[in-house]
Scaffold this motif. Structure first.
Motif, PDB file in Angstrom:
ATOM      1  N   ALA A  66       0.827  -1.218   0.000  1.00 48.91           N
ATOM      2  CA  ALA A  66       0.000   0.000   0.000  1.00 48.91           C
ATOM      3  C   ALA A  66       0.855   1.259   0.000  1.00 48.91           C
ATOM      4  N   GLN A  67       2.113   1.134   0.369  1.00 50.89           N
ATOM      5  CA  GLN A  67       3.013   2.292   0.295  1.00 50.89           C
ATOM      6  C   GLN A  67       3.397   2.584  -1.151  1.00 50.89           C
ATOM      7  N   LEU A  84     -11.747   6.105   6.059  1.00 50.13           N
ATOM      8  CA  LEU A  84     -11.607   5.489   4.735  1.00 50.13           C
ATOM      9  C   LEU A  84     -12.968   5.326   4.058  1.00 50.13           C
ATOM     10  N   GLN A 112      -1.689   3.492   1.337  1.00 47.07           N
ATOM     11  CA  GLN A 112      -2.905   4.081   0.757  1.00 47.07           C
ATOM     12  C   GLN A 112      -3.951   2.984   0.583  1.00 47.07           C
ATOM     13  N   ILE A 141      -2.342   3.181   7.276  1.00 45.92           N
ATOM     14  CA  ILE A 141      -2.377   4.568   6.765  1.00 45.92           C
ATOM     15  C   ILE A 141      -1.277   5.398   7.424  1.00 45.92           C
ATOM     16  N   GLY A 189       2.040   5.313   5.928  1.00 44.73           N
ATOM     17  CA  GLY A 189       2.162   5.820   4.562  1.00 44.73           C
ATOM     18  C   GLY A 189       1.469   4.950   3.527  1.00 44.73           C
ATOM     19  N   ARG A 229       1.217   1.670  -4.010  1.00 42.33           N
ATOM     20  CA  ARG A 229       0.013   2.025  -4.765  1.00 42.33           C
ATOM     21  C   ARG A 229      -1.201   1.828  -3.862  1.00 42.33           C
ATOM     22  N   PRO A 230      -2.313   2.509  -4.179  1.00 45.53           N
ATOM     23  CA  PRO A 230      -3.496   2.331  -3.327  1.00 45.53           C
ATOM     24  C   PRO A 230      -4.055   0.913  -3.469  1.00 45.53           C
ATOM     25  N   LYS A 255      -7.754   2.626  -1.003  1.00 44.23           N
ATOM     26  CA  LYS A 255      -8.769   3.407  -1.712  1.00 44.23           C
ATOM     27  C   LYS A 255     -10.184   2.986  -1.348  1.00 44.23           C
TER      28      LYS A 255
END
Ligand code: SF4
Length: 301
Positions: free
Chosen positions: A212-213, A291, A252, A247, A250, A215-216, A254
């Motif tokens: 997740a750091q 979120l 992400q 989160i 860092g 890409r979302p 979505k």
């Protein structure tokens, strides 16, 4: 990984699309590629089964893969898989698929190709040539499909730390990819209760955070009744804490997809949550983490 179901309209008013039980892994004699109407995407998802041997490194209590019988197909035949992918995509793109008995009832608004999904009867990233097969399928997608068609990985995130899997994720990124990573516990104990694996919960959390750091991600969270009991409130709080930690590091996210059992699970003591219970978890996730979260209901029980 199971492909769950989608409600794209607000959770409380969303209709249940009656193609729920039709996610069989075979279609017209195919061995590796199967089209399905995905309520989650509101269109056709063309699944690629990278685990025809039905082996998985998790043993989820809600898994819908029938492991009581042996599979006839044990190994991936790459050329055959790619041929099946091409012919199935052509069938969907041409619209001929809606003349078949299985898809003739597809609602008009959902007669669209949404994605190619790496999914199937086990964890797709355990396939040892994962990066190569993702690259080959991406090439077929580029050749036949518009740029809006996604390449989706439905995964338990257990193998993201392997180099060739990370390469596969990068190929997804370059091809309108989306990663749907499963996270449905807040504590090691509940994780083991539900997902039954030798892989530590910490490894899954670290893998999801690292991915997740870059890409979302979409998080898939399946909650259910276990022996009649819904997930305890403190478990749901811990689940929200884990999301917040991702989160804070860092990462992400979505979307958090909160869903429940929609098909016959592995264990008979597993039952779906009521729609209102799914909605309450969605509200909790939104409130506690900020979120985006969406509800995907089970079948009427
Ligand atoms: S990760 Fe769980 S739900 Fe997915 S195939 Fe493996 S056992 Fe089944």
């Amino acid at each position: 990984m199971n492909i769950p179901v989608q409600h794209t309209t607000p959770a409380s008013t969303a209709p249940v699309v009656p193609l729920l039980a039709r996610h069989e892994r075979t279609f017209e004699g195919n061995r590796f590629v199967y089209p399905a109407l995905s309520r989650r995407s509101g269109g056709i998802s063309v699944g690629v089964n990278l685990n025809p041997d039905k082996v998985c490194n998790f043993d989820c209590i809600y898994c819908q893969v029938d492991r009581t019988s042996l599979s006839e197909t044990r190994f991936i035949a790459t050329k055959e898989l790619l041929d099946e992918l091409e012919s199935t995509l052509r069938l969907v793109i041409s619209g001929d698929i809606y003349r078949t008995e299985k898809f003739q009832d597809t609602p008009r608004a959902q007669r669209r190709l949404n994605d190619i999904a790496f999914s199937g009867d086990g964890e797709p990233t355990t396939y040892r040539n994962f990066d190569e097969i993702v690259a080959a399928c991406a090439e077929v997608k580029r050749r036949l499909c518009g740029p809006d068609v996604k390449l989706v990985l439905i995964t338990n995130a257990s193998m993201f730390h392997r180099r060739h899997v990370r390469r596969g994720l990068e190929i997804l990124d370059a091809n309108n990819g989306e990663i749907w990573a499963k996270l449905e516990a807040g504590t090691e104990a509940y994780f083991q209760l539900v997902d039954r694996t030798t892989i530590p919960f910490r490894q899954i959390l670290d893998n999801i955070t690292a991915a997740a750091q870059v890409r979302p991600l979409v998080i898939q969270a399946l909650f259910m009744r276990v022996h009649g009991q819904p997930p305890p409130p403190e478990e749901l709080d811990a689940f929200c804490d884990r999301l917040s930690e991702i989160i804070a590091a860092g990462g992400q996210i979505k979307l958090v997809q909160v869903y429940t059992v929609a098909r016959q699970p592995a264990e008979s003591y597993v039952r779906p949550l009521a729609d209102a219970e799914v909605d309450a978890i969605v509200q909790l996730v939104r409130r506690r983490t900020g979120l985006a979260a969406a509800a995907f209901y089970g079948v009427a029980s």
